[in-house]
Design a protein around this motif. Structure first.
Motif, PDB file in Angstrom:
ATOM      1  N   GLU A 198      -1.762 -10.139  13.962  1.00 34.06           N
ATOM      2  CA  GLU A 198      -1.191 -11.491  14.033  1.00 34.06           C
ATOM      3  C   GLU A 198      -0.847 -12.036  12.646  1.00 34.06           C
ATOM      4  N   ASN A 199      -1.625 -11.647  11.636  1.00 34.22           N
ATOM      5  CA  ASN A 199      -1.395 -12.115  10.267  1.00 34.22           C
ATOM      6  C   ASN A 199      -0.553 -11.147   9.441  1.00 34.22           C
ATOM      7  N   LEU A 237       1.489   3.161   7.632  1.00 28.87           N
ATOM      8  CA  LEU A 237       0.189   2.959   7.006  1.00 28.87           C
ATOM      9  C   LEU A 237      -0.197   4.176   6.157  1.00 28.87           C
ATOM     10  N   VAL A 238      -0.066   5.366   6.722  1.00 30.22           N
ATOM     11  CA  VAL A 238      -0.406   6.597   6.001  1.00 30.22           C
ATOM     12  C   VAL A 238       0.494   6.766   4.785  1.00 30.22           C
ATOM     13  N   GLU A 239       1.788   6.493   4.960  1.00 24.79           N
ATOM     14  CA  GLU A 239       2.732   6.596   3.845  1.00 24.79           C
ATOM     15  C   GLU A 239       2.290   5.703   2.682  1.00 24.79           C
ATOM     16  N   GLN A 240       1.904   4.501   2.986  1.00 18.84           N
ATOM     17  CA  GLN A 240       1.508   3.576   1.927  1.00 18.84           C
ATOM     18  C   GLN A 240       0.160   3.950   1.313  1.00 18.84           C
ATOM     19  N   LEU A 241      -0.747   4.464   2.115  1.00 20.96           N
ATOM     20  CA  LEU A 241      -2.017   4.942   1.568  1.00 20.96           C
ATOM     21  C   LEU A 241      -1.776   6.099   0.599  1.00 20.96           C
ATOM     22  N   ARG A 242      -0.878   6.999   0.964  1.00 26.06           N
ATOM     23  CA  ARG A 242      -0.556   8.148   0.083  1.00 26.06           C
ATOM     24  C   ARG A 242       0.123   7.681  -1.207  1.00 26.06           C
ATOM     25  N   GLU A 243       0.837   6.568  -1.136  1.00 28.57           N
ATOM     26  CA  GLU A 243       1.482   6.012  -2.337  1.00 28.57           C
ATOM     27  C   GLU A 243       0.490   5.244  -3.212  1.00 28.57           C
ATOM     28  N   GLY A 244      -0.749   5.093  -2.733  1.00 31.79           N
ATOM     29  CA  GLY A 244      -1.778   4.456  -3.536  1.00 31.79           C
ATOM     30  C   GLY A 244      -2.145   3.044  -3.153  1.00 31.79           C
ATOM     31  N   LYS A 245      -1.590   2.538  -2.072  1.00 32.15           N
ATOM     32  CA  LYS A 245      -1.940   1.172  -1.646  1.00 32.15           C
ATOM     33  C   LYS A 245      -3.410   1.135  -1.242  1.00 32.15           C
ATOM     34  N   THR A 246      -4.154   0.199  -1.795  1.00 29.89           N
ATOM     35  CA  THR A 246      -5.577   0.084  -1.475  1.00 29.89           C
ATOM     36  C   THR A 246      -5.956  -1.304  -0.977  1.00 29.89           C
ATOM     37  N   ILE A 247      -5.097  -2.271  -1.187  1.00 23.49           N
ATOM     38  CA  ILE A 247      -5.378  -3.636  -0.762  1.00 23.49           C
ATOM     39  C   ILE A 247      -4.318  -4.069   0.243  1.00 23.49           C
ATOM     40  N   PHE A 248      -4.786  -4.549   1.383  1.00 21.01           N
ATOM     41  CA  PHE A 248      -3.899  -5.015   2.435  1.00 21.01           C
ATOM     42  C   PHE A 248      -4.170  -6.498   2.630  1.00 21.01           C
ATOM     43  N   SER A 249      -3.157  -7.315   2.429  1.00 16.21           N
ATOM     44  CA  SER A 249      -3.323  -8.765   2.460  1.00 16.21           C
ATOM     45  C   SER A 249      -2.486  -9.393   3.564  1.00 16.21           C
ATOM     46  N   ARG A 250      -2.882 -10.577   3.962  1.00 14.24           N
ATOM     47  CA  ARG A 250      -2.146 -11.349   4.966  1.00 14.24           C
ATOM     48  C   ARG A 250      -0.682 -11.451   4.539  1.00 14.24           C
ATOM     49  N   GLY A 251       0.219 -11.150   5.465  1.00 10.72           N
ATOM     50  CA  GLY A 251       1.642 -11.287   5.207  1.00 10.72           C
ATOM     51  C   GLY A 251       2.308 -10.069   4.592  1.00 10.72           C
ATOM     52  N   ASP A 252       1.543  -9.038   4.240  1.00  9.53           N
ATOM     53  CA  ASP A 252       2.141  -7.832   3.643  1.00  9.53           C
ATOM     54  C   ASP A 252       3.227  -7.242   4.531  1.00  9.53           C
TER      55      ASP A 252
END
Length: 78
Positions: A38-39, A58-73
């Motif tokens: 919802e957020n 999600l997997v693509e972004q994790l492999r690119e190094g994303k570690t923080i997921f924030s509201r509105g991303d």
């Protein structure tokens, strides 16, 4: 449920996941996942009337190094 600290083999995950299954994988409540959707905290896609977690993105972004997921991303969700 996956044991805590047990690595997940990202290459065998489906392209999308129900919110319920995603909650089970992470060992969290469905309400938490519903709030993330919802957020727009996690990538999601609407199929019919339901929203699913977009595992591919999600997997693509994790492999690119994303570690923080924030509201509105993922406010650009389909």
């Amino acid at each position: 449920m996956i044991a805590p600290n047990q690595p997940i083999n990202l290459s065998v995950l489906p392209p999308v996941s129900s919110q319920e299954q995603f909650a089970q994988w992470l060992g969290i409540t469905q309400d938490t996942v519903r709030g993330w959707v919802e957020n727009n905290t996690v990538p999601n896609i609407k199929i019919g009337r339901q929203r699913f977690i977009n595992i591919t993105r999600l997997v693509e972004q994790l492999r690119e190094g994303k570690t923080i997921f924030s509201r509105g991303d993922y406010s650009d969700a389909d």
